[in-house]
Scaffold this active site. Structure first.
Site, PDB file in Angstrom:
ATOM      1  N   THR A  86      -8.238  75.353   2.621  1.00 33.56           N
ATOM      2  CA  THR A  86      -9.532  75.238   3.294  1.00 33.56           C
ATOM      3  C   THR A  86     -10.532  75.096   2.154  1.00 33.56           C
ATOM      4  O   THR A  86     -10.353  75.717   1.097  1.00 33.56           O
ATOM      5  CB  THR A  86      -9.857  76.484   4.153  1.00 33.56           C
ATOM      6  OG1 THR A  86      -9.991  77.609   3.287  1.00 33.56           O
ATOM      7  CG2 THR A  86      -8.754  76.773   5.173  1.00 33.56           C
ATOM      8  N   HIS A  87     -11.533  74.243   2.360  1.00 30.35           N
ATOM      9  CA  HIS A  87     -12.498  73.932   1.283  1.00 30.35           C
ATOM     10  C   HIS A  87     -11.773  73.397   0.042  1.00 30.35           C
ATOM     11  O   HIS A  87     -12.277  73.562  -1.072  1.00 30.35           O
ATOM     12  CB  HIS A  87     -13.338  75.154   0.908  1.00 30.35           C
ATOM     13  CG  HIS A  87     -13.864  75.912   2.081  1.00 30.35           C
ATOM     14  ND1 HIS A  87     -15.082  75.658   2.661  1.00 30.35           N
ATOM     15  CD2 HIS A  87     -13.296  76.904   2.831  1.00 30.35           C
ATOM     16  CE1 HIS A  87     -15.269  76.477   3.691  1.00 30.35           C
ATOM     17  NE2 HIS A  87     -14.190  77.229   3.824  1.00 30.35           N
ATOM     18  N   SER A 146      -1.021  49.022 -13.655  1.00 35.05           N
ATOM     19  CA  SER A 146      -2.323  48.690 -14.232  1.00 35.05           C
ATOM     20  C   SER A 146      -2.131  47.552 -15.221  1.00 35.05           C
ATOM     21  O   SER A 146      -1.139  47.527 -15.959  1.00 35.05           O
ATOM     22  CB  SER A 146      -2.879  49.916 -14.960  1.00 35.05           C
ATOM     23  OG  SER A 146      -3.812  49.517 -15.948  1.00 35.05           O
ATOM     24  N   LYS A 201       0.593  53.612 -15.902  1.00 34.61           N
ATOM     25  CA  LYS A 201       0.081  53.839 -14.548  1.00 34.61           C
ATOM     26  C   LYS A 201       1.038  53.404 -13.446  1.00 34.61           C
ATOM     27  O   LYS A 201       1.631  52.342 -13.510  1.00 34.61           O
ATOM     28  CB  LYS A 201      -1.259  53.099 -14.350  1.00 34.61           C
ATOM     29  CG  LYS A 201      -2.399  53.629 -15.181  1.00 34.61           C
ATOM     30  CD  LYS A 201      -2.794  55.068 -14.863  1.00 34.61           C
ATOM     31  CE  LYS A 201      -3.480  55.196 -13.529  1.00 34.61           C
ATOM     32  NZ  LYS A 201      -4.819  54.563 -13.514  1.00 34.61           N
ATOM     33  N   GLU A 229      -4.610  53.922  -0.919  1.00 39.50           N
ATOM     34  CA  GLU A 229      -6.022  53.664  -1.223  1.00 39.50           C
ATOM     35  C   GLU A 229      -6.580  52.553  -0.339  1.00 39.50           C
ATOM     36  O   GLU A 229      -7.724  52.616   0.127  1.00 39.50           O
ATOM     37  CB  GLU A 229      -6.184  53.294  -2.701  1.00 39.50           C
ATOM     38  CG  GLU A 229      -5.860  54.460  -3.634  1.00 39.50           C
ATOM     39  CD  GLU A 229      -5.695  53.994  -5.072  1.00 39.50           C
ATOM     40  OE1 GLU A 229      -6.639  53.408  -5.612  1.00 39.50           O
ATOM     41  OE2 GLU A 229      -4.609  54.205  -5.649  1.00 39.50           O
ATOM     42  N   TYR A 281     -22.412  38.161  32.295  1.00 37.97           N
ATOM     43  CA  TYR A 281     -21.889  37.585  31.064  1.00 37.97           C
ATOM     44  C   TYR A 281     -23.032  37.055  30.196  1.00 37.97           C
ATOM     45  O   TYR A 281     -23.968  36.426  30.695  1.00 37.97           O
ATOM     46  CB  TYR A 281     -20.901  36.433  31.371  1.00 37.97           C
ATOM     47  CG  TYR A 281     -20.392  35.790  30.089  1.00 37.97           C
ATOM     48  CD1 TYR A 281     -19.334  36.347  29.387  1.00 37.97           C
ATOM     49  CD2 TYR A 281     -21.032  34.665  29.556  1.00 37.97           C
ATOM     50  CE1 TYR A 281     -18.907  35.803  28.186  1.00 37.97           C
ATOM     51  CE2 TYR A 281     -20.607  34.111  28.355  1.00 37.97           C
ATOM     52  CZ  TYR A 281     -19.545  34.685  27.673  1.00 37.97           C
ATOM     53  OH  TYR A 281     -19.135  34.150  26.498  1.00 37.97           O
ATOM     54  N   GLN A 304     -18.849  36.654  23.223  1.00 42.28           N
ATOM     55  CA  GLN A 304     -17.843  35.894  22.470  1.00 42.28           C
ATOM     56  C   GLN A 304     -17.494  36.613  21.159  1.00 42.28           C
ATOM     57  O   GLN A 304     -16.384  36.478  20.649  1.00 42.28           O
ATOM     58  CB  GLN A 304     -18.393  34.493  22.182  1.00 42.28           C
ATOM     59  CG  GLN A 304     -17.474  33.606  21.398  1.00 42.28           C
ATOM     60  CD  GLN A 304     -17.880  32.139  21.504  1.00 42.28           C
ATOM     61  OE1 GLN A 304     -17.873  31.560  22.585  1.00 42.28           O
ATOM     62  NE2 GLN A 304     -18.256  31.542  20.396  1.00 42.28           N
ATOM     63  N   LYS A 333     -14.339  39.352  20.235  1.00 42.40           N
ATOM     64  CA  LYS A 333     -12.960  39.037  19.849  1.00 42.40           C
ATOM     65  C   LYS A 333     -12.708  39.246  18.362  1.00 42.40           C
ATOM     66  O   LYS A 333     -11.722  39.878  17.968  1.00 42.40           O
ATOM     67  CB  LYS A 333     -12.613  37.607  20.272  1.00 42.40           C
ATOM     68  CG  LYS A 333     -12.322  37.556  21.777  1.00 42.40           C
ATOM     69  CD  LYS A 333     -12.200  36.168  22.308  1.00 42.40           C
ATOM     70  CE  LYS A 333     -13.550  35.533  22.539  1.00 42.40           C
ATOM     71  NZ  LYS A 333     -14.400  36.307  23.457  1.00 42.40           N
TER      72      LYS A 333
END
Ligand code: ARG
Length: 455
Positions: free
Chosen positions: A154-155, A276, A282, A289, A316, A321, A324
């Site tokens: 917690t925290h 990397s 790395k 991410e 309408y 339009q 979508k």
């Protein structure tokens, strides 16, 4: 140029107007558009609005276009204003003048509302499978990590000891709820708007119940203006995507954190990390991410779909339009994230270090509560114990019987055994709490609920 609506127009559309207003994003609705037309034509035939022979010719033509689209042979033209214009044009090319009857008793307004409903019901059921698969990976991992104990936080400070499985199952619960929310959204989506027409229905004897039956749906609209003017079913779908992405984003954040050398909880094989260009050492958890990053776009989609509706008068409006691109983006990001994150998580190897000894502090206070001490008094006693040990440069784990009894007279020498995160988990009794017994129950319950979602 020929449009669906050119009859009363003395001039062709300006090139700029055309480029600005034409929709190409809706092309992915082609199968839904054809499916809807097939049902509409079936209803027209049953009601005698077109003859049985005409209905049969129209439906055969529609199925021919389905074959073309499936084969990837359907050609959209620059002169097609949208998917509806394209399929109607092609139908007339294939079946001749009878094709000019397909739009009888229909408007693109009820047509697009139906297309989207069909699409979201279809795509939603694929998302359900993906959500169930990700939750299953989490349950599998929970089973695999067995009795490994970690701190809950917690925290972002170590709190109580819990089985790592309990932490993983918390995410499985979130994803399962997302699936349930999606099931409810799909249920509300499967309502046919066919027959609503432009906004007020028709003078022709259309039967919305027949159209719905031909679609395999139990419900049809009860207010035609609502049917063509409302998009809350789209908003609900986008919300489910956004909430799911937020859950995946939180999980991703933890994966990123857990994969650091500081945490060292989890590692992934090379095939699920990226390198990397500069630093040879790395191995980055980029999938997590990017899921975290892409959730931002889907939260944006939710804002967009809500804003799109807020100022619209019934019924309408062309603004609609734009719904979508919004919902397709949300749907696509969720699909890719679910699939890739599930694949990555399935390869995770967990090996977390032991929690800090202080995660048993609450257990020590509860021992005193069990002996009749008021919780606040017990809290103070253990607080004192921690302070005294700290001044000595010792951890809670290093406390001896004398330390305990100095902190409170009701402590006993044997309580030393409880200064262990594993013992802490073993003494946990709350239903739904972080104990091995509850983990086993949760795994069983989740597997059965996920099985129901799959079927
Ligand atoms: N392409 C339009 C849309 O996606 C279809 C409906 C057009 N209706 C109209 N009256 N212009 O919303």
């Amino acid at each position: 140029m020929s449009t669906l609506w050119g009859g009363g127009f003395a001039e062709s559309p300006d090139a700029l107007l055309w480029a600005f207003t034409v929709d190409t994003a809706d092309r992915r609705l082609i199968f839904d558009d054809l499916h809807g037309s097939w049902a509409h034509v079936g209803m027209l035939g049953e009601q005698g609005i077109v003859t049985d022979e005409e209905a049969a010719q129209l439906q055969a033509g529609i199925l021919e276009i389905v074959d073309e689209a499936e084969a990837g042979d359907f050609v959209f033209l620059d002169t097609d204003e949208d998917v509806h214009s394209a399929t109607e044009r092609r139908l007339i090319e294939l079946v001749g003048d009878v094709g000019r009857k397909v739009h009888t008793g229909r408007s693109r307004n009820d047509q697009i509302a139906l297309d989207l409903r069909l699409y979201l019901a279809r795509s939603g059921s694929l998302q359900l499978q993906r959500l169930a698969s990700l939750a299953t990976v989490l349950v599998d991992q929970a089973e695999r990590v067995g009795d490994v104990v970690v701190p809950s936080y917690t925290h972002l400070q170590q709190a109580q000891a819990v089985p790592l499985a309990h932490h993983l199952l918390a995410y499985a619960e979130m994803v399962r709820r997302d699936a349930e929310r999606l099931q409810a959204a799909i249920y509300r989506t499967q309502v046919s708007p066919l027959g609503a027409g432009a906004s007020g229905g028709s003078s022709l004897p259309l039967d919305p119940a027949i159209s719905a039956r031909l679609l395999g749906w139990s419900w049809h609209f009860t207010n035609s203006m609502d049917a063509v003017g409302s998009r809350d079913f789209v908003a609900e779908y986008v919300f489910v995507c956004a909430q799911s992405m937020v859950h995946l984003s939180r999980l991703s954040e933890e994966i990123v954190l857990w994969a650091t050398s500081e945490f060292g909880w989890v590692s992934f094989p090379d095939s699920f990390t990226t390198g990397s260009s500069a630093m040879p050492q790395k191995k980055n958890p980029d999938v997590a991410e990017l899921v975290r990053g892409r959730s931002a776009g889907v939260i944006g989609d939710l804002t967009a779909i809500m804003s799109l509706q807020k100022g619209l008068p019934l019924t309408y409006n062309r603004d609609l339009q734009e719904d979508k691109r919004i919902v397709f983006h949300a749907d696509d990001v969720l699909a890719g994230s679910l699939q890739t994150l599930a694949a990555m998580l399935a390869t995770a190897v967990f090996n977390p270090p032991a929690p800090n000894p202080e995660v048993t502090a609450l257990d020590m206070a509860e021992i005193l509560v069990g002996r009749g001490v008021a919780f606040r008094t017990a809290h103070e006693a253990v607080g004192r114990l921690l302070r005294n040990l700290g001044e000595d440069g010792r951890t809670l784990e290093e406390a001896n019987a004398a330390d305990l009894i100095t902190a409170h007279e009701l402590f006993e020498a044997g309580d030393i055994d409880r200064l262990d995160p594993v013992a802490s988990v073993e003494h946990r009794v709350t239903p739904g709490g972080g104990s091995y017994r509850e983990v086993v129950k949760q795994i069983k319950r989740l597997r059965s609920l996920l099985e129901d979602i799959r079927n």
